[in-house]
Design a protein around this motif. Structure first.
Motif, mmCIF file in Angstrom:
data_model
loop_
_atom_site.group_PDB
_atom_site.id
_atom_site.type_symbol
_atom_site.label_atom_id
_atom_site.label_comp_id
_atom_site.label_asym_id
_atom_site.label_seq_id
_atom_site.Cartn_x
_atom_site.Cartn_y
_atom_site.Cartn_z
ATOM 1 N N LEU B 138 0.665 -1.194 0.161
ATOM 2 C CA LEU B 138 0.016 0.062 0.005
ATOM 3 C C LEU B 138 1.021 1.314 0.165
ATOM 4 N N ASN B 139 1.897 1.317 0.847
ATOM 5 C CA ASN B 139 2.560 2.431 0.870
ATOM 6 C C ASN B 139 3.660 2.479 -0.554
ATOM 7 N N GLN B 140 3.867 1.394 -0.995
ATOM 8 C CA GLN B 140 4.796 1.518 -2.200
ATOM 9 C C GLN B 140 3.724 2.205 -3.132
ATOM 10 N N PHE B 141 2.480 1.751 -3.399
ATOM 11 C CA PHE B 141 1.761 2.248 -4.339
ATOM 12 C C PHE B 141 1.447 3.617 -3.838
ATOM 13 N N LEU B 142 1.164 4.226 -2.841
ATOM 14 C CA LEU B 142 0.774 5.378 -2.695
ATOM 15 C C LEU B 142 1.931 6.471 -2.948
ATOM 16 N N LEU B 143 3.205 5.955 -2.526
ATOM 17 C CA LEU B 143 4.107 6.512 -2.869
ATOM 18 C C LEU B 143 4.256 6.938 -4.532
ATOM 19 N N TRP B 144 4.211 5.662 -5.210
ATOM 20 C CA TRP B 144 4.323 5.933 -6.635
ATOM 21 C C TRP B 144 3.244 6.741 -7.239
ATOM 22 N N THR B 145 2.148 6.936 -6.614
ATOM 23 C CA THR B 145 1.284 7.551 -7.244
ATOM 24 C C THR B 145 1.375 9.175 -6.766
ATOM 25 N N GLY B 146 2.300 9.334 -5.864
ATOM 26 C CA GLY B 146 2.589 10.679 -5.634
ATOM 27 C C GLY B 146 1.765 11.275 -4.414
ATOM 28 N N LEU B 147 0.499 10.520 -3.883
ATOM 29 C CA LEU B 147 -0.486 11.034 -2.869
ATOM 30 C C LEU B 147 0.272 11.221 -1.545
ATOM 31 N N ILE B 148 1.331 10.475 -1.385
ATOM 32 C CA ILE B 148 2.004 10.718 0.033
ATOM 33 C C ILE B 148 3.582 10.673 -0.306
ATOM 34 N N SER B 149 4.243 11.337 0.260
ATOM 35 C CA SER B 149 5.745 11.599 0.307
ATOM 36 C C SER B 149 6.666 10.856 1.309
ATOM 37 N N GLU B 150 5.929 10.484 2.394
ATOM 38 C CA GLU B 150 6.471 9.733 3.525
ATOM 39 C C GLU B 150 5.489 8.515 3.612
ATOM 40 N N PRO B 151 6.326 7.156 3.927
ATOM 41 C CA PRO B 151 5.572 6.205 4.159
ATOM 42 C C PRO B 151 4.419 6.388 5.390
ATOM 43 N N LEU B 152 3.292 5.731 5.374
ATOM 44 C CA LEU B 152 2.412 5.932 6.260
ATOM 45 C C LEU B 152 2.568 4.913 7.528
ATOM 46 N N THR B 153 2.465 4.866 8.567
ATOM 47 C CA THR B 153 2.491 3.824 9.683
ATOM 48 C C THR B 153 1.320 3.274 9.898
ATOM 49 N N ILE B 154 0.815 1.993 9.326
ATOM 50 C CA ILE B 154 -0.355 1.783 9.528
ATOM 51 C C ILE B 154 -0.466 0.547 10.151
ATOM 52 N N LEU B 155 0.492 -0.566 10.060
ATOM 53 C CA LEU B 155 0.689 -1.788 10.769
ATOM 54 C C LEU B 155 1.084 -1.388 11.879
ATOM 55 N N ASN B 156 0.359 -2.279 13.148
ATOM 56 C CA ASN B 156 0.654 -2.000 14.378
ATOM 57 C C ASN B 156 -0.021 -0.706 14.946
ATOM 58 N N THR B 157 -1.204 -0.534 14.544
ATOM 59 C CA THR B 157 -2.079 0.590 14.872
ATOM 60 C C THR B 157 -3.337 0.067 14.854
ATOM 61 N N THR B 158 -4.398 0.788 15.682
ATOM 62 C CA THR B 158 -5.747 0.402 15.540
ATOM 63 C C THR B 158 -6.392 0.383 14.421
ATOM 64 N N THR B 159 -5.838 1.403 13.418
ATOM 65 C CA THR B 159 -6.512 1.564 12.029
ATOM 66 C C THR B 159 -6.248 0.159 11.544
#
Lengths: 272, 291
Positions: B138-159
């Motif tokens: 997911l992070n690779q995909f979002l970085l590739w589309t340019g939507l985010i510039s830093e990887p998001l921390t999702i794993l190991n969170t309540t999300t």
């Protein structure tokens, strides 16, 4: 034929993408050459090779299979009996407690079921191993079987059984010759359900397994806790493939059977 | 005689392996912890009077005094509620579209919904670990589309726990809603529209109320197991995700405090009784309505 609106098409597409993409990604990465699971480094089946060399996994798989076959078969017998008692048993002392005990395990959190069975086994001094896992799995799976079978028994034409009894069958003969063949599809799906539940179970098995017997889910869980690994991806892919093949062929067989039944009925109607 | 055996065999089995173990949990929740094997003081071995004298509620008092347990129960309730709602949001449109789909597609669509249910639960949760991690898909995909510039921390969170619960329990939500919508008489909606309702009004005033039973059944089928969930919070959640199933597991396997683990189980069960009774009542009412 009406067509789906764009809204419905979108929600189906997105919904099924959500359901299937994670598994598709998992399958694709199981063929990844690299040890780093997130970087694609070319096609390879080497993880499958390593998996087949891994004694610990093979042993666990064998234990899991043994437990699943034994417990689902026991659960099918007990569950079918329980369903018969619930639907046909009439009134008897403690019927409410009985039906409560059938339905409660279905909603009981696995951690509680596991904990309580472990405390029992320790209390009576039973060594934990294959036997205790089989006992535990049989107990919760028989409840699922009895729900599946009793729903079939409820829709079943009772006069057929009565006819058999009138024609001189004993109660057991009537069950074996008339009832059982009619409820057979439900009994078989009950067995399949019990089998998959047993294959899948991590929590109850963790509580009831001893050092002498480890099941595959316990093994997978302890490996996965350390992070994603290509070997586990390969193992998962194999399991997904087996399940998909099983479910699709089962549905094809049942579809063919119902088509044949329809054809027979039409033929019978024409003959009249 | 035959009838007696038929009743006695499954009855005894369930008594011995379901009810009795449960009473043991209850009893141990009222005994003291000891550094021995088994690590608790048995209370029933020396007769009924000492038994009642030896009972103590200090494990429950301990649960009440320690914040951790309260927070874990409350946070399990919150996580289960929110994820049930999210599952409904994802599941309803799918069930609706399935009920609107051409007749000949429906068996295939049904099978596509049921198929993941047959696949190992553990594997389905595991699949998300590779997707949600820092350098995951997911992070690779979002970085590739340019939507985010830093990887998001999702794993190991309540999300991640919400995503996991919605994903694994989605079939339980879709199937009862689909069953309700499938039975719905389309002419009722046409009638509403003829009488001047907009499509949205017809949906809100006719379709939703008529599928209420399916919505209620689906929500309970997600909420009840989500409350005691262990695998999802321990694989996808982080140290900040408190769920009671995980607390029980750790109390038992890591701290080896069996009496407290049993007390945690007893309270979890007391909390579950309310939704379970409500669910049973809903199912009964539905069954009566059908007859």
């Amino acid at each position: 034929m009406k067509r789906l609106s764009w809204f419905n098409t979108t929600s189906l597409t997105l919904g099924f993408a959500f359901l299937y993409l994670p598994m598709i990604i998992l399958v694709i990465y199981s063929f990844n050459e690299s040890k780093l699971v997130t970087v694609w480094a070319g096609f390879s089946t080497k993880w499958y090779g390593e998996l087949l060399q891994n004694e610990a996994f093979l042993d666990a798989a064998w234990v899991t299979l043994k437990v699943a076959v034994l417990s689902s078969t026991l659960a099918t017998v007990l569950g079918t009996m329980a369903a018969y008692v619930l639907v046909r048993g009439g009134r008897f002392m403690g019927r409410t407690v009985f039906s409560g005990m059938i339905y409660a395990p279905l909603v009981m959190p696995e951690v509680i079921t596991g904990l309580s069975l472990l405390l029992l086994f320790i209390g009576i001094g039973l060594d934990r191993g294959v036997l205790t896992i089989v006992l535990a799995h049989t107990t919760f799976a028989m409840c699922y079987v009895s729900v599946v079978v009793s729903s079939r028994l409820l829709t079943f034409d009772r006069s057929l059984e009565e006819a058999a009894l009138d024609l001189g069958c004993t109660g057991f003969e009537a069950f074996r010759l008339v009832t059982l063949p009619i409820i057979a599809p439900a009994v078989i799906s009950g067995w399949l359900l019990a089998f998959t539940l047993s294959l899948d179970d991590l929590v109850i098995a963790s509580f009831t397994a001893g050092p002498s017997a480890t099941t595959l889910p316990i093994k997978i869980f302890s490996a996965v806790r350390l992070g994603v690994s290509p070997e586990i991806n390969a193992l998962s892919t194999l399991m997904i493939a087996i399940v998909t093949f099983g479910v699709i062929s089962a549905s094809l067989v049942s579809k063919r059977n119902s088509l044949r039944q329809q054809r027979d009925e039409q033929a019978a109607a024409r003959a009249e | 005689m035959q009838r007696l055996i038929l009743i006695a065999v499954p009855y005894t089995w369930l008594l011995a392996l379901f009810l009795v173990p449960f009473l043991i949990v209850f009893k141990i929740s009222l005994s003291d912890v000891e550094l021995a094997i088994p690590p608790y003081t048995p209370t029933l071995s020396d007769g009924i009077v000492p038994f009642f004298k030896a009972l103590d509620f200090e494990n429950f008092a301990f649960l009440a005094s320690d914040d951790l347990y309260w927070k874990a129960y409350l946070s399990s309730l919150r996580i289960a509620l929110i994820s049930t709602f999210l599952t409904l949001l994802v599941g309803y449109p799918m069930a609706y579209a399935m009920a609107r789909a051409p007749e000949e597609w429906r068996p295939t669509l049904m099978m596509l919904v049921i198929l993941p249910f047959w696949t190992s639960f553990l594997i389905r949760v595991y699949a998300w670990m590779g997707i949600l991690s820092q350098e995951g898909f997911l992070n690779q995909f979002l970085l590739w589309t340019g939507l985010i510039s830093e990887p998001l921390t999702i794993l190991n969170t309540t999300t991640a726990v919400y995503i996991g619960i919605v994903y694994t329990y989605l079939p339980f939500m879709i199937l009862p809603i689909f069953a309700a919508l499938d039975r719905l008489d389309g002419s009722l909606i046409e009638a509403a529209e003829d009488l001047g309702c907009s499509r949205f009004q017809a949906f809100w005033l006719v379709t939703i109320p008529l599928s209420k039973n399916g919505i209620v059944a689906g929500s309970f089928l997600v909420f009840i197991p989500a409350l005691g969930e262990f695998v999802i919070p321990s694989l996808l959640g982080g140290s900040g995700t408190l769920m009671i199933g995980k607390v029980l597991w750790e109390e038992f396997f890591n701290n080896r405090d069996w009496p407290v683990a049993s007390a945690v189980a007893v309270i979890l069960l007391l909390i579950l009784i309310i939704p379970i009774v409500l669910f049973q009542r809903n199912q009964q009412r539905q069954a009566e309505a059908e007859q």
